[in-house]
Design a protein around this motif. Structure first.
Motif, PDB file in Angstrom:
ATOM      1  N   GLU A   6       0.829  -1.215   0.000  1.00  0.00           N
ATOM      2  CA  GLU A   6       0.000   0.000   0.000  1.00  0.00           C
ATOM      3  C   GLU A   6       0.858   1.258   0.000  1.00  0.00           C
ATOM      4  N   ASP A   7       1.968   1.240   0.730  1.00  0.00           N
ATOM      5  CA  ASP A   7       2.842   2.411   0.762  1.00  0.00           C
ATOM      6  C   ASP A   7       3.482   2.654  -0.598  1.00  0.00           C
ATOM      7  N   ILE A   8       3.913   1.591  -1.261  1.00  0.00           N
ATOM      8  CA  ILE A   8       4.522   1.742  -2.594  1.00  0.00           C
ATOM      9  C   ILE A   8       3.528   2.359  -3.569  1.00  0.00           C
ATOM     10  N   LEU A   9       2.270   1.914  -3.499  1.00  0.00           N
ATOM     11  CA  LEU A   9       1.243   2.370  -4.431  1.00  0.00           C
ATOM     12  C   LEU A   9       0.557   3.647  -3.967  1.00  0.00           C
ATOM     13  N   LEU A  59      11.952 -10.370  -6.738  1.00  0.00           N
ATOM     14  CA  LEU A  59      11.372  -9.728  -7.918  1.00  0.00           C
ATOM     15  C   LEU A  59      10.494  -8.549  -7.521  1.00  0.00           C
ATOM     16  N   PHE A  60       9.787  -8.691  -6.406  1.00  0.00           N
ATOM     17  CA  PHE A  60       8.941  -7.604  -5.908  1.00  0.00           C
ATOM     18  C   PHE A  60       9.782  -6.379  -5.562  1.00  0.00           C
ATOM     19  N   LEU A  61      10.929  -6.591  -4.903  1.00  0.00           N
ATOM     20  CA  LEU A  61      11.801  -5.466  -4.556  1.00  0.00           C
ATOM     21  C   LEU A  61      12.329  -4.774  -5.814  1.00  0.00           C
ATOM     22  N   TYR A  62      12.643  -5.558  -6.838  1.00  0.00           N
ATOM     23  CA  TYR A  62      13.106  -4.955  -8.093  1.00  0.00           C
ATOM     24  C   TYR A  62      11.987  -4.148  -8.741  1.00  0.00           C
ATOM     25  N   ALA A  63      10.766  -4.712  -8.772  1.00  0.00           N
ATOM     26  CA  ALA A  63       9.628  -3.987  -9.349  1.00  0.00           C
ATOM     27  C   ALA A  63       9.330  -2.723  -8.549  1.00  0.00           C
ATOM     28  N   GLU A  64       9.548  -2.776  -7.232  1.00  0.00           N
ATOM     29  CA  GLU A  64       9.317  -1.593  -6.394  1.00  0.00           C
ATOM     30  C   GLU A  64      10.278  -0.464  -6.759  1.00  0.00           C
ATOM     31  N   ARG A  65      11.545  -0.802  -6.984  1.00  0.00           N
ATOM     32  CA  ARG A  65      12.520   0.219  -7.387  1.00  0.00           C
ATOM     33  C   ARG A  65      12.153   0.837  -8.728  1.00  0.00           C
ATOM     34  N   VAL A  66      11.755  -0.015  -9.670  1.00  0.00           N
ATOM     35  CA  VAL A  66      11.356   0.492 -10.990  1.00  0.00           C
ATOM     36  C   VAL A  66      10.144   1.402 -10.856  1.00  0.00           C
ATOM     37  N   HIS A  67       9.173   0.997 -10.034  1.00  0.00           N
ATOM     38  CA  HIS A  67       7.954   1.785  -9.873  1.00  0.00           C
ATOM     39  C   HIS A  67       8.247   3.138  -9.241  1.00  0.00           C
ATOM     40  N   ARG A  68       9.110   3.185  -8.234  1.00  0.00           N
ATOM     41  CA  ARG A  68       9.404   4.454  -7.570  1.00  0.00           C
ATOM     42  C   ARG A  68      10.145   5.417  -8.497  1.00  0.00           C
ATOM     43  N   LYS A  69      10.972   4.885  -9.396  1.00  0.00           N
ATOM     44  CA  LYS A  69      11.677   5.744 -10.347  1.00  0.00           C
ATOM     45  C   LYS A  69      10.716   6.411 -11.326  1.00  0.00           C
ATOM     46  N   GLN A  70       9.569   5.760 -11.553  1.00  0.00           N
ATOM     47  CA  GLN A  70       8.592   6.308 -12.485  1.00  0.00           C
ATOM     48  C   GLN A  70       7.695   7.359 -11.844  1.00  0.00           C
TER      49      GLN A  70
END
Length: 498
Positions: free
Chosen positions: A412-415, A469-480
């Motif tokens: 929830e925090d990431i999103l 994989l979730f941690l990698y997707a989280e980094r990609v998402h935050r950069k966007q």
């Protein structure tokens, strides 16, 4: 650290009534989770059915729990609708407890358990969503406490039922003599069935009457549990009165406007997110979302599918594994394993209330998943040691206890508290708990008891890989995201002094 202490203290002072109410409804959830296993043989006598037939009530409860989780988000558009749903669901649980002794047909009992399962699913989604809405980036602490109350309820219901369970047969044959099933066999069956009744292939060897005189006293246990649960809907009603939401009060305010914290922004578009699973798939909700947004939902749901599936499978089959070769533990000793596991889960969630205050969710998740994987690998290695099975059960319960609330808070925090993370994760966890039990039960039936720790090990390794994989997707998402959207990231800045 002092600033964080003060912020959390102020939030709790502001929302303590709502928080205690949401915690109490999860106590109702816990009561329903654990009562079927110990009482299933007495319910078989009450309905005069075979054990194979009565165990379908497990499936009925689990299926409708999943359906309730899927549609639970429909009821929280306003604070009024949210609390009304919680009131009716908790009252339905008390009502189901009260009418179970009157269900002398297995179909009626299955309908009653379906109603209870649907209420449990709605409670599961709404309570998680509301705590996330109230506390947002500080929700991890309160989610850990919320899930601790499941364990408390799950510990209470077997204790209430125990004095009223039949020690021998609860159906006397036509000649008024008990059937040839000794007390030890009945204890063995109860322990085998404690995890959703998936071990049907092992029960045909026990002769049990389906006709005769019923002598069970289990009705009193259900009526006591109905009374124990009644203060919960009363607490929800008291909160509605406090919030001026009853018919003689003012009109209910919008929940997403009523409960937003100072300094935080409501979800975009007036808050259509956090709805039912099907509502999340509306094109208007998905338009313009990045690929990482969907991947995070998918990976988060898959992780909880596996970890909650491990909890269900372990609770359901650890007894069967312990009494089978090569361990061949005594039935009474093996019967303690399930209680040890749930006590460890409850203790772990209680400890996680403090740990989630000291450490951000990603660290807790990483430590938990590493611990779960390591324990399963050791259980697989020392599969002939009864002592290590008890030790491993304790450690596994502590490690896996914090995965669900930490994963929910982190996602929830990431999103940024948009989208449908809570509904998707709750539904995925329920699906995994039901599906993995059926899968593991089938594998044990085909390949033997050694496949039980093997299945759990494979599931834990897969969950750990998916978390990377979730941690990698989280980094990609935050950069966007724009820079301003990253200010509340839990992973960027752990609490000072931790």
């Amino acid at each position: 650290m002092q600033l964080a202490d003060e912020r959390i203290r102020r939030l709790l002072q502001r929302h303590w009534r709502q928080t205690l109410t949401y915690w109490s409804v999860f106590f109702s959830f816990g009561l329903c989770v654990a009562f079927l296993g110990p009482t299933i043989l007495d319910l078989r006598c009450q309905t005069r059915t075979s054990l194979q037939q009565i165990t379908w009530v497990f499936f009925s409860q689990q299926l409708f729990l999943l359906l309730g989780s899927s549609v639970g988000g429909l009821f929280h558009r306003t604070l009024l609708s949210s609390l009304l749903a919680l009131f009716f669901c908790t009252f339905i649980i008390s009502l189901v407890f009260a009418v179970i002794p009157l269900c002398h047909d297995v179909m009626l009992l299955s309908v009653a358990m379906a109603l209870a399962g649907k209420a449990m699913g709605v409670i599961d989604t709404i309570a998680n969503v509301e705590l996330v809405k109230l506390y947002q980036k500080d929700a991890a602490i309160f989610l850990q406490a919320l899930h601790c109350f499941i364990g408390l309820g799950a510990l209470v219901s077997p204790l209430v039922a125990e004095p009223f369970l039949a020690e021998d047969s609860c159906v006397l044959g036509a000649n008024w003599t008990a059937d040839p099933s000794p007390s030890s066999d009945l204890d063995h069956l109860r322990s085998s069935l404690v995890g959703q009744g998936a071990t049907l292939h092992n029960i045909s060897q026990y002769p049990l009457h389906t006709s005769g005189v019923v002598v069970t006293r289990v009705s009193y246990a259900f009526w006591i549990m109905a009374l124990i649960n009644l203060p919960v809907p009363a607490a929800v009603l008291a909160l509605m009165h406090r919030e001026r939401l009853l018919p003689w009060s003012h009109k209910s305010p919008r929940l997403l406007n009523h409960d937003v914290q100072p300094g935080s922004s409501p979800p975009e578009g007036g808050g259509p997110g956090h709805g039912a699973v099907l509502g999340c798939c509306h094109p208007a909700e998905l338009r313009g979302r990045s690929a990482s947004f969907f991947i995070l939902h998918l990976l988060g749901g898959a992780i909880l599918f596996l970890t909650d599936g491990i909890i269900g499978a372990y609770a359901g089959f650890v007894y069967t594994y312990a009494v089978s070769p090569p361990l061949l533990m005594g039935r009474k000793t093996a019967g303690c394993l399930d209680s040890v596991f749930w006590a460890s889960v409850t203790a772990g969630r209680l400890a996680s209330v403090y740990l989630s205050y000291r450490f951000p969710p990603p660290r807790l998740l990483a430590a938990s998943l590493v611990g779960v994987t390591l324990v399963h690998c050791l259980l697989l290695t020392f599969y002939t040691s009864s002592v290590f099975l008890f030790v491993g059960t304790c450690v596994l319960g502590v490690c896996i206890s914090s995965v669900f609330p930490s994963m929910l808070a982190f996602t929830e925090d990431i999103l940024n508290y948009q989208g449908c993370a809570t509904t998707v994760l709750v539904t995925s966890a329920g699906t995994g708990e039901m599906t993995l039990q059926l899968l593991v039960g089938s594998v044990i039936h085909s390949w033997g008891s050694y496949s039980f720790p093997l299945c759990c090990t494979v599931s834990s390794v897969l969950a750990s890989v998916l978390f990377l994989l979730f941690l990698y997707a989280e980094r990609v998402h935050r950069k966007q995201l724009p820079d301003s959207s990253q200010g509340t990231a839990m992973t960027e800045k752990p609490p000072s002094g931790s």
